[in-house]
Every structure is written in C-alpha cells, then in structure tokens.
Design a protein around this motif. Sequence first.
Motif, PDB file in Angstrom:
ATOM      1  N   MET A   1       0.832  -1.200   0.000  1.00 52.03           N
ATOM      2  CA  MET A   1       0.000   0.000   0.000  1.00 52.03           C
ATOM      3  C   MET A   1       0.872   1.259   0.000  1.00 52.03           C
ATOM      4  N   LEU A   2       1.890   1.255   0.901  1.00 48.61           N
ATOM      5  CA  LEU A   2       2.782   2.412   1.008  1.00 48.61           C
ATOM      6  C   LEU A   2       3.491   2.667  -0.312  1.00 48.61           C
TER       7      LEU A   2
ATOM      8  N   LYS B   1       2.505   1.821  -3.222  1.00 47.32           N
ATOM      9  CA  LYS B   1       1.534   2.317  -4.194  1.00 47.32           C
ATOM     10  C   LYS B   1       1.310   3.820  -3.977  1.00 47.32           C
ATOM     11  N   ARG B   2       1.240   4.203  -2.690  1.00 50.45           N
ATOM     12  CA  ARG B   2       0.974   5.594  -2.365  1.00 50.45           C
ATOM     13  C   ARG B   2       2.105   6.483  -2.853  1.00 50.45           C
TER      14      ARG B   2
ATOM     15  N   ASN C   1       1.818   7.023  -6.410  1.00 53.12           N
ATOM     16  CA  ASN C   1       0.750   7.960  -6.793  1.00 53.12           C
ATOM     17  C   ASN C   1       1.157   9.409  -6.606  1.00 53.12           C
ATOM     18  N   GLU C   2       1.886   9.642  -5.502  1.00 52.00           N
ATOM     19  CA  GLU C   2       2.234  11.032  -5.225  1.00 52.00           C
ATOM     20  C   GLU C   2       3.423  11.389  -6.053  1.00 52.00           C
TER      21      GLU C   2
ATOM     22  N   SER D   1      -6.873   6.963  -4.212  1.00 51.18           N
ATOM     23  CA  SER D   1      -7.112   6.049  -5.332  1.00 51.18           C
ATOM     24  C   SER D   1      -8.607   5.824  -5.518  1.00 51.18           C
TER      25      SER D   1
ATOM     26  N   GLN E   1     -10.864   4.157  -0.214  1.00 50.26           N
ATOM     27  CA  GLN E   1      -9.534   3.989   0.375  1.00 50.26           C
ATOM     28  C   GLN E   1      -9.557   4.326   1.865  1.00 50.26           C
TER      29      GLN E   1
ATOM     30  N   ASP F   1      -4.289   5.168   5.072  1.00 47.09           N
ATOM     31  CA  ASP F   1      -3.347   5.026   3.969  1.00 47.09           C
ATOM     32  C   ASP F   1      -3.103   6.343   3.235  1.00 47.09           C
ATOM     33  N   LEU F   2      -3.692   7.436   3.713  1.00 41.15           N
ATOM     34  CA  LEU F   2      -3.508   8.728   3.048  1.00 41.15           C
ATOM     35  C   LEU F   2      -2.355   9.500   3.684  1.00 41.15           C
TER      36      LEU F   2
END
Lengths: 326, 499
Positions: free
Chosen positions: A318-319, A321-322, A325-326, B389, B393, B397-398
């Motif tokens: 998840m991390l 992926k994040r 994205n950023e 996403s 979500q 996870d943000l």
Amino acid sequence: MKDLFRKREFNLFIFILFIIFGVSWRTPSFLYINNFVDILNDTAILSMVAIGQLMIIVTGGIDLSVGSSLALSGMSVALLNQYHPGIPIFMIILISIAIGLLLGSINGLLVSRAKIPPIITTLGTMSIYRGLVFVLCGGTWVSAHEMTEAFRVFPRRSFLGISSLIYLSILIVILFLIFLNLTRTGREIYGVGGNKIASQYVGINLKKIQYIVFTLCGGITGLAGFLWVARYAAAQSETAIGFELQTIAACVIGGVSITGGSGTIIGVVLGAFFMGIVYNALTMINVSPFWQMAIQGFIIIFAIIINTVMDKRNQQLMLRKRSFNE
Amino acid sequence: MNNCIIEMKGIKKYFYGVKALDGVDFKVRTGEVHALIGENGAGKSTLVKILTGVYQPTAGTIILNDKPVQFPSPQVSQKAGISAIHQEATMFPDLSVMENIFMGHHIRNKSNGLLSWREMKDKTQILLDKLELDIRPDTKVKNLSVAQRHMVEIAKALSLNAKVVIMDEPTSALTLREVEYLYKIIRKLKSEGKAIIFISHKFEEVFEIADYFTVLRDGKYIGEGTIADITVDKIVQMVIGRSLAQMYPKLEAEQGNIILKVENLSKIGVFKNISFDLHKGEILGFFGLVGAGRSEVMQTIFGIDTKTSGEVFIDGEKVYIANPSDAMNFGLAYLPEDRQIQGAILAMNIRENITLPIIDRTSRHIFLDRNREFEITDEYGKYIEIKASGWEQLVEDLSGGNQQKVVLAKWIATKPRILIMDEPTKGIDIATKATVHNFISELAKKGIAIILISSELPEILGMSNNVIVMHEGVITAKFTREGANSKKIIRAAIGSISK
C-alpha cells in the motif's frame, strides 16, 4: 478481485483449506459430509456468541462474562423446564434470550454509566453470574431425564438434513451482518471503536453505543445458553467455563483488531469454524488427548502470526503504491 | 571557522519524492547559540531529525569535529554528544526526575551489575543544582511545571555529556519569567562551551539570545550570518520570501449580521468572561500561546465541555448546547486541532469518514444508503481535491495533508453556518496550506462565519477580518484588520498589554 486477496478473511480461508487438505490426506473420512455437518454443529454456538463478542471488541471493549451469562441463562431455563414442563419451547427460548439481555444490559450500564472499564466490569460480573448459577442449582445438575423431550431435542431437530442449531446460527449471522454493515448504529459502532474522541466530535453518543453492544451480546449469549444445555442435555454449574476465551480467540483469529475499530462477521465465523476444524482434526488423526490442548494453542498462535505477516506485507504494498501515486 | 563542532553539507531529504530538504548547509560552532529560523514546514524539524539520527539523509554529509560521521540511529547521535530537547517533552510522567534523566543510560553498580540508585540520585542532585532547579530527584515528572520539565530534559542532555543541545521552540509554553530563567541557563551552557541550536519563529527571542542564524525556506538553505549584523526586516524577508498577500489570498467578503454572540462565557480554572460577536462572512482570528484557552472556549461552545456560566446566542436567540449533536443542529462545525486524535477515524474509508456527521441525512430510517453516501463524498472530495485512489480507500493510507482534507470535507459536508477551525494548517506542507487558505477565503465569501484559531502570526494577520488575543484564559485584546500588527498582538498574547 485484487482486494479479495488482501483481506485477512481470505488468508484464513486459505489456511483452513490447507488444514482440511492435510488432514484428509492422512484420514480420508475427515472429508465426509457428515463430519463437516458435525463440525458446523459443534461451532454454531461459538460462532453466535463470538459475533456478540465481536461487537464489543470493535468498540474497544471486551466481555469476559459471556461464559457465565451463558451458564446462568441456560441453568435458569433448564430449571424452569424441570419444574414447569408445560411451558412451550418458544417461551423457553424467549425467556432465555430475555435473561441474557438483562445480564448484558447490567454490563452495559456498568461500562457506560458507571464508567468502569469493560475488562474490570466483566471480570466482576463473570464471578457474580457464575456464583448465581451455583446459588440457583445448589450445586446439583439438571440432567437429561429431568428435561422434557421437546427441550432436549430442539437443537437436533432437522429440516433438509440440517439442524435447527445451524439454522439459528445462520439467522444470527444474517441479522448481524445487516445490523453491522447496513444500519446507522452499526456504522457508529465501528466509528466509536476506530476513534472515540473523533466520534464524540461528530455527535455519536458513546454511552448509547456501549450499552447497545453489551446488551445485544447478552441477548445472543442468552439464546446460546438454552441451546447449549439442550444440546448437551445437561445444565451444570461448570457449563461453559472458559468459553469467553474461546469467543475471544475466534475473534482474534478472524482478524478482529483487539484495540477496536475493525473486524468482520465473516472473519469471526471463519475463526470459529477454524477452531472447530482444528479440534475435530486432532481427534480424527488420533492425537493424544493430553496433547490436544497444547497443539490447539500452537495452531491458533501460528494462524495469527500468518495473518499479521500478511497484513504487514499488504501495508507495505500500500505504502509503495501511495508513494508512486504522489 | 576552525572551531566548527558540527557541519552539515548539501543535506537532501526526500519523502516519497517530496523534497523536504533540498541541499541545506548548516554549521554550528562551540560556545554559540545558533538560531535555526523558518516557517512551519520550512524543514527545520527534518534537519534536526537528521542530526539526531531519527531520519537518514537522502544525500549530503555530516562532519563532526572535522571527521565525516553517520547517525544511523538516535543512540549513535546521542553518543556523539548531540541531544535534543523536544517541543512536547518526551517524558515518562509517572517516573521520577532521576529515572527520567537516566532512562536509557542507567548507572550500574560495577561489582554486582544492579542499578545504582544512590549514585544516580547524587548525580541528579548535582545537575539540578547546576540548573538552579529547586526540585527533588525523586519528584514525579507529572507534578512539574512545563518549564521545570524543560529543565529536566536539559539535565538529561547534560548527563549524556552533550556538546550540542538542540532546543525546539523551548519557550512556546513558558511564562515570561520562565523564559528569562531559560535564557540564563542557555547563557551558562554557552559559557561552558556547549553549542546550542535554538529553533524558534519568534524573532524577538532570536534577537535576544542568539549569536548566529541560519534561515531555511521550503526546504532550501536561504542564508546565514551573525545576529549583530542584521535587522528584523531583513530576516523576515528571508523567512517569508514573498509578500503576505501572496501567501494569504484574502478575498473581500461582505460581512452580514451577527450570527454568533458569546457573552461572559466562563469555565472555572480554564477561561473567564469570554465575550465576542461573529458576523456572517467574517473570519475571526483567535491568537494566543499554547495553553491560552482558545481551544477550550471553542470546545465549550461546541458542547464537548460544559460551561460554568455565560450565554451563547445564535441569530439573536439564546441557545443551550449540551453536546456536539445540538451544536451541529444549530449549524456549527468544529474542525479539531489534532486530526489523528480528534478528527479522522483512520480505520474507516474516506466515504465513511465524510458521511459520519451527516449520517441522519444520508440514511433512510435506520438503514444506510451507500449511493447517497458516495454522491456526497464525490461532491465534497472533488471540491476539496482529496488525492486518493478512490473514495473507498482507508484514511490511514492517506498522507497527512490528505487526511486533513478529509476532516475538512467531513465538516464542510455538514453545510455549517459557523465553522470553527482549530489550527487548520498545523504541520502540513506549504502547497496544501495554500489550498486550505484559499478554501477558507472562499467559504467566508459564501457567507459562512469562520473562527480561525492559529498560533501562526502571519496566518492570523493574513486571513482575519478581526483578531482576538487570549492570554491565560482571558481576552487581552481585540483588533480590527487595519489596527492589528504583530507587535501589538504578541504583547497581548504574552499578557504584557499594559506596558
């Protein structure tokens, strides 16, 4: 579909399949449909009460008194049946649920109004309720021949080859699936567990939620009390001693966060089923009864470790992926 | 520059591609008080965390006593003689002063390996005497004042034989007298040859105590020099790097009728006789030091705490607000200061978070309506530009800035008429900050009345129509936008209005 693989429930499901495969390789009779129906019958009560426990754990609490409440409501209706055999069985069921609701709401009041931490409250009521069982029965049993026929056979009555016990547990599962996932109160239960302070800021009544989960858990436990004494055709003062720990184990194996905020009914039902399978399998492959308990414990811890490891891996994915994205 | 104790060269630190530090140089000499200056988010804390071994730099070198070193962990940095005194002191409140000081480097009896409490007690007493601190080694830390806790932290640094002591906003929670005492101790340490890194965004303090300064802005090295050769105006220019108007895009909003009126609101021991008016479309700034009671006043108005006396009027009518539900029914919304603790529910997804306060609007009777929830989330999520996403979500996870946006979206979705924002830009990056500021201006323009609590003076000056300053639970001054300036506001905030 990708999400499915990330779920803890899915990991547990795969783990269960592994065990089934492994055991049936040694003992093919393990795979017989009758054996699975047996396992379902054995875990039906555990699943139901574990759902009650789930709701409390999700709010950040715990209920150590479920074993005692189960025994108390079971003993009460067994005695009622013994001395007033004329009372119809559906009344017996309602009374059993009512006693459970009462016991649960006492827990709920102590936690929400008197603000005693759940673990302390239920540690106390665990002894009180168990003590009342002794007082009620005076140390004696209610055994099979003292119960009416209708009382004893109720959990075994079957329709299409499936017992009423399993039907009832499915009913409980569906009712609470709807309650937790589709109603406002259900959402608020998860909110309170996820963040008590933030929930208060958005206007959720914490006391009300705490009262509701303890009372509902009590109601389920009350129903389970009747089913238990009827199924084993015996009500005794030691009924369901240590059962609270099994319900907590089922929750934890099913991926319920012990600090509150997350956990699903499907996970808990799988957790209970997992415990049933392990117990059944150990008997089937002739593990010495002296060893069974210790091995059960090992397998439970193993299951939880696998779950946590998978969780961590998913978080790292998840991390990554994040950051992408950023 | 021969007595440089520590030198950081070309330090870069990227977090997932975001440049927190971009080629920063920083030198500290023995026996100097070195001010590290910059706005929140300029990279001061990141630099300190690299120096103390909490973070590893992406690039750059650290030179200690002319030798290149690496600090893979806080322990290594501590051993090398670098100690940090933290903003919110990281202490163990239930342990004694002595136990706190020797936590992590207990003294053992050499013959039997057991802890030698007597020796630790003696050493603690020596340290306390040196710091002129009138407390006993076995006093529990929870019974100390904030200033005393700072001193215990300094004592801990000394017990570690620190050569470089880092003080991160050490005065933010101190009274004037305690600040004087702190200065005295700092000068004493300096005279013993310790290097002190002093982090502050209060210029008065920097000019009072520091010898040398380094300015950071947006993660970049801007400049350095001796304090004696520079003026306040020049430093301000270096720190801000652009005019206030660009940072704080205040739109002209028409102010309407009084919507919220608070009269003599008091809570014993916390705040006293708070009275103010709030108009439609107004941004009312609340300034004060930590512990001035600003958040507590707002929490009382919002029904989280109970008042002792006083009245609240909304649209001219007296109202009774017993809990947050009541407050929300009157059109109030409260964006709390700590988004992790009071704001977002991390284990829930974005949709569930945003619709939680308006759950009675989005659900049908007792049943939830996911489609409506999704519509509302989509509307406000897009409006506030939450980067995720998808709306399913999980909030945990943000990134921090996006979590803050979720909390903001959640409260905007309640369609408030009065919006209370408690430190809405605390700890978020400059880009997100500008978005939030734009947003606040837009809301005010739509006629929403806004109370803005902030500890950042430029934010208060740049955003507010009117400013209220609090000190120790009372309002010490009220200013209009035209009448306000940083000097007057600071004076009122430290309670020296009469001077």
